[in-house]
Motif scaffolding. Structure first.
Motif: not given
Length: 154
Positions: A106-113, A142-144, A118-122, A84-97
């Protein structure tokens, strides 16, 4: 979350504590306060399943598998929290596999990218839902996440 008191009957863990009247022992570890007291791992694990999962994700590295030797019923939750991980900027695959992750609540105003080069894939903004889900791909760099809380692999 329940309040915790020291228990000398088991091998104690040491947690940093600002105010014994507060609840959520693992929350004390990130407050950086001056005083400390001992709380055994089984007692600290009396929080409900989701609360325990959140505490272990937010304080990864503070509780080791060996700390739960007297409480094997909590090992599956501990193991799940390790990915698991918390909000923030995470390196793939070092921090997040790569894999699929879901928020623990539950979430309210949750944003991920998801990003590469340097380009947003999704990306997605969830304004209100029981949970959010993202699939991290091979090749992502990265996953933010912001405002989403804690994430766990599904």
């Amino acid at each position: 979350m329940p309040s915790y008191t020291p228990s000398p009957s088991r091998s104690p863990l040491t947690w940093r504590n600002c105010d014994p009247a507060k609840s959520g022992v693992l929350d004390y570890a990130r407050e950086g306060c001056e005083t400390s007291f001992a709380v055994d791992a089984c007692q600290a694990s009396k929080a409900s399943g989701d609360a325990l999962l959140d505490m272990l994700i937010e304080n990864k590295g503070t509780v080791e598998e060996a700390d739960l030797q007297d409480c094997p019923q909590f090992l599956p939750t501990w193991r799940r929290a390790q990915a698991g991980f918390t909000d923030g900027a995470h390196l793939v695959p070092e921090d997040v596999k790569p894999g699929t992750y879901e928020t623990t609540g539950g979430v309210s105003d949750c944003y991920w990218e998801r990003n590469r080069g340097g380009k947003i894939l999704a990306n997605n903004l969830i304004t209100g839902a029981r949970s959010a889900r993202v699939t991290v791909q091979q090749g992502d760099e990265t996953l933010v996440t912001r405002g989403c809380g804690n994430w766990v692999r599904t």
